[in-house]
Design an enzyme around this catalytic site. Structure first.
Site, PDB file in Angstrom:
ATOM      1  N   PRO A 113       0.399  -1.264  -0.034  1.00 32.46           N
ATOM      2  CA  PRO A 113      -0.389  -0.192  -0.592  1.00 32.46           C
ATOM      3  C   PRO A 113       1.143   1.570   0.024  1.00 32.46           C
ATOM      4  CG  PRO A 113      -0.642  -1.288   1.835  1.00 32.46           C
ATOM      5  CD  PRO A 113       0.313  -2.114   1.009  1.00 32.46           C
ATOM      6  N   GLU A 114       0.554   2.122  -1.089  1.00 33.80           N
ATOM      7  CA  GLU A 114       1.442   3.790  -0.630  1.00 33.80           C
ATOM      8  C   GLU A 114       0.477   4.198   0.003  1.00 33.80           C
ATOM      9  OE1 GLU A 114       3.561   3.701  -4.309  1.00 33.80           O
ATOM     10  OE2 GLU A 114       3.756   2.072  -4.940  1.00 33.80           O
TER      11      GLU A 114
ATOM     12  N   LYS B 271       1.874   7.008   5.592  1.00 39.28           N
ATOM     13  CA  LYS B 271       1.814   6.247   6.123  1.00 39.28           C
ATOM     14  C   LYS B 271       0.753   5.147   7.189  1.00 39.28           C
ATOM     15  CE  LYS B 271       4.188   3.587   2.631  1.00 39.28           C
ATOM     16  NZ  LYS B 271       4.554   2.906   1.541  1.00 39.28           N
TER      17      LYS B 271
ATOM     18  N   ARG C  24      14.637  -1.259  -6.141  1.00 34.03           N
ATOM     19  CA  ARG C  24      13.585  -1.252  -6.190  1.00 34.03           C
ATOM     20  C   ARG C  24      13.389  -1.385  -7.988  1.00 34.03           C
ATOM     21  NH1 ARG C  24      13.581   2.517  -2.118  1.00 34.03           N
ATOM     22  NH2 ARG C  24      11.442   1.375  -0.275  1.00 34.03           N
TER      23      ARG C  24
END
EC number: 3.2.2.23
Length: 269
Positions: A2-3, A57, A259
Site C-alpha cells: 500500500p502506498e 503512510k 526497486r
C-alpha cells in the site's frame, strides 16, 4: 505494498464508521507484528473516536485518551464489518465499535503495526518526515534547494521521506515519466524549471490515484475483504518491453535503490 493513495483511500473509507463512535474493545489475536502490539492499546476502550488522520503512510485514530497508530506494512488491509463476522486467517486485530461494527486489520506478512500514543505526547516515528505532497508545504523551491549537491538518482531523492512523504515506487516512476526526467539522473543535476514540472506531476499522479480510489469506498463495508486498491492506467510502471504510449520505444527497466524502475529513454532525459 500500500502506498500513500491507498492509505488515504483507507482513511476516507473507514472514517465515517469511526468518527463519533465509541471503541468498546480492542481485540488482539497476534501481537508479533513489525513492532509488538503494546498492552496500552486497551486504553482507548470506552473512548469516542474524535478524528481519523493520516501522516505519511500512518493512520492515526484519535481519542481523548490517546491515539492508535496503524501502518499497513507490505500486505495489510482494513475492513469495516459486523463484529460478529467469523475471523479468517491473518485477522490480527479488531477495533470493536459501539455500533456493532469493527475495524478489522488483516496482515498476512505481519509487517504492519498497531501502536498506542498517550495524549499530548511525542510520536517518534513521525519525526524527521518531510511535507505531505498534496499540501502547499511541498513546492518546487523546496525540492530544488534540497537537491543541490545530491549525486544520487533523482528517483531515490523523491522517494526519501525526509524530502517528501508518500512518493512510493509506482508513483515515483509515473511522476518522472510525466515530467520527462530520467530516473537515473543525479538529483543535483536537474534544473529548477524541471523540478517545477516534477513537483506538479507528483501532485498530479497522487491526486488522480486518490480520486480513482474513491470509487472503491463501498468495499470497506463488505465482508469479502476486498482491499479497496484500484486499477489505474500506468504509463511505465510494470511495462518493461512494451511500447511507450508517447513515442513507441520499448519501456526499459533497471533496479535503482533496490526497486524496479521503469522508464522511456527517448521521452525521459
Amino acid at each position: 505494498m500500500p502506498e500513500l493513495p491507498e492509505v488515504e483511500v483507507s482513511r476516507l473509507g473507514v472514517s465515517p464508521h469511526l468518527i463519533g463512535n465509541t471503541i468498546t474493545r480492542v481485540v488482539v489475536r497476534e501481537r508479533r507484528m513489525r513492532w509488538p502490539i503494546p498492552q496500552e492499546v486497551a486504553k482507548v476502550e470506552g473512548q469516542k473516536v474524535t478524528a481519523v488522520k493520516r501522516r505519511a503512510k500512518y493512520l492515526l485514530i484519535e481519542t481523548a485518551q490517546g491515539t492508535l497508530i496503524l501502518h499497513l506494512g507490505m500486505s495489510g488491509k482494513l475492513r469495516v464489518i459486523d463484529a460478529s463476522t467469523p475471523v479468517i486467517k491473518h485477522d490480527h486485530v479488531d477495533i470493536v465499535l459501539s455500533t456493532g461494527k469493527c475495524l478489522r486489520f488483516n496482515d498476512p506478512r505481519r509487517f504492519g503495526a498497531v501502536l498506542y500514543q498517550a495524549p499530548d505526547t511525542h510520536i517518534p516515528m513521525l519525526d524527521n518526515l518531510g511535507p505531505e505532497p498534496l499540501t502547499d508545504d511541498f513546492d518546487d523551491t523546496r525540492l530544488f534547494t534540497l537537491s543541490r549537491n545530491r549525486k544520487g538518482p533523482v528517483k531515490n531523492f523523491i522517494m526519501d521521506n525526509a524530502i517528501v512523504v508518500g512518493v512510493g515506487n509506482i508513483y515515483a516512476n509515473e511522476a518522472l515519466f510525466l515530467a520527462g526526467i530520467d530516473p537515473r539522473r543525479a538529483a543535483g543535476n536537474i534544473s529548477a524549471a524541471r523540478y517545477k514540472s516534477l513537483t506538479a506531476t507528483i501532485k498530479q499522479v497522487l491526486a488522480k490515484a486518490i480520486e480513482q480510489g474513491g470509487t472503491t469506498l463501498k468495499d470497506f463495508a463488505q465482508t469479502d475483504g476486498k482491499p479497496g486498491y484500484f486499477a489505474q492506467h500506468l504509463n511505465v510502471y510494470g511495462r518493461k518491453g512494451e511500447p511507450c504510449e508517447a513515442c513507441g520505444k520499448a519501456i526499459e527497466s533497471k533496479v535503482i535503490g533496490q526497486r524496479n524502475t521503469f522508464f522511456c529513454t527517448r521521452c525521459q532525459r
